[in-house]
Design an enzyme around this catalytic site. Structure first.
Site, PDB file in Angstrom:
ATOM      1  N   VAL A  76       0.868  -1.174   0.000  1.00 15.55           N
ATOM      2  CA  VAL A  76       0.000   0.000   0.000  1.00 15.55           C
ATOM      3  C   VAL A  76       0.899   1.216   0.000  1.00 15.55           C
ATOM      4  CG1 VAL A  76      -2.026  -1.067   1.082  1.00 15.55           C
ATOM      5  CG2 VAL A  76      -0.241  -0.085   2.522  1.00 15.55           C
ATOM      6  N   SER A  77       0.364   2.341  -0.456  1.00 18.30           N
ATOM      7  CA  SER A  77       1.192   3.530  -0.647  1.00 18.30           C
ATOM      8  C   SER A  77       1.493   4.301   0.627  1.00 18.30           C
ATOM      9  CB  SER A  77       0.537   4.472  -1.658  1.00 18.30           C
ATOM     10  OG  SER A  77       0.435   3.829  -2.907  1.00 18.30           O
ATOM     11  N   THR A  78       0.562   4.284   1.584  1.00 16.15           N
ATOM     12  CA  THR A  78       0.761   5.072   2.803  1.00 16.15           C
ATOM     13  C   THR A  78       0.550   4.214   4.044  1.00 16.15           C
ATOM     14  OG1 THR A  78      -1.546   5.781   2.892  1.00 16.15           O
ATOM     15  CG2 THR A  78      -0.017   7.200   1.665  1.00 16.15           C
ATOM     16  N   GLN A 119      -3.034   3.141   5.140  1.00 12.89           N
ATOM     17  CA  GLN A 119      -3.802   2.199   4.326  1.00 12.89           C
ATOM     18  C   GLN A 119      -3.620   0.788   4.868  1.00 12.89           C
ATOM     19  OE1 GLN A 119      -2.133   3.212   0.475  1.00 12.89           O
ATOM     20  NE2 GLN A 119      -3.997   4.297  -0.093  1.00 12.89           N
TER      21      GLN A 119
END
Length: 188
Positions: free
Chosen positions: A8-10, A13
């Site tokens: 996931v990007s962050t 998340q």
């Protein structure tokens, strides 16, 4: 052996959905990252690539979880292929263990590369059009125009302080000093 990779990007998340899908697909070991796909330093991916062996399959939930760059994805897939490791994307529906999966991967990569080239061509054409009309062809407008620089120098010579001049000209103090180096010495 099926080896899973989820990203996931962050940090806020959740990886649970991807991990569940990878587990249901039969992955015996799953590596994860909470980092942008554009970052090259992803410890979970590095660990997965170090762990996976010839005859294994690296499984991802979706192609964009592996990376953002088509070139990077193609290089990764080629590296896996050279090590006799297959590559499967659950939602994109391809598996390089099959001839049709290898073909589909290369077609998708080619289409994405073509789109990137078209975007580049449109950008170059747009910049050329701006330049033809007398513009600079890109970038931000200058905060300190020649008129503002002239005004700033006159105000400095009159004894005004750099911070006051910057505020008057609606620019930051660092922008002021970049265009009027030595301004602090002139203001006394």
């Amino acid at each position: 052996m099926l080896i899973g990779y989820a990203r996931v990007s962050t940090a806020d998340q959740d990886l649970a959905f991807q991990i569940d899908a990878l587990t249901k697909a039969g992955c015996e070991k799953i590596f994860t990252d909470k980092a942008s796909g554009a970052k090259s330093d992803r410890p979970g991916l590095a660990d997965a690539l170090q762990f996976v062996r010839g005859g294994d399959t690296l499984v991802i939930w979706k192609l964009d979880r592996l990376g953002r760059s088509i070139r990077g994805l193609i290089e990764l897939a080629a590296g896996l292929s050279a090590r006799k490791i297959d590559f499967r994307s659950l939602t994109d529906g391809f598996d390089t263990a099959t001839p049709s999966g290898r073909l589909l991967f290369h077609i998708l990569a080619s289409v994405a590369e073509m789109e990137r080239e078209l975007v580049r061509e449109r950008t170059i054409a747009g910049l050329a059009a701006v330049r033809a009309k007398g513009g600079s062809g890109g970038g931000r407008k200058l905060a300190m125009t020649p008129e503002k620089i002239d005004t700033a120098r006159k105000l400095l010579a009159a004894g005004d302080k750099p911070a006051k001049i910057a505020k008057l000209l609606n620019v930051g103090v660092s922008t002021f000093y970049r265009h009027c180096p030595g301004g602090h010495r002139l203001s006394g």
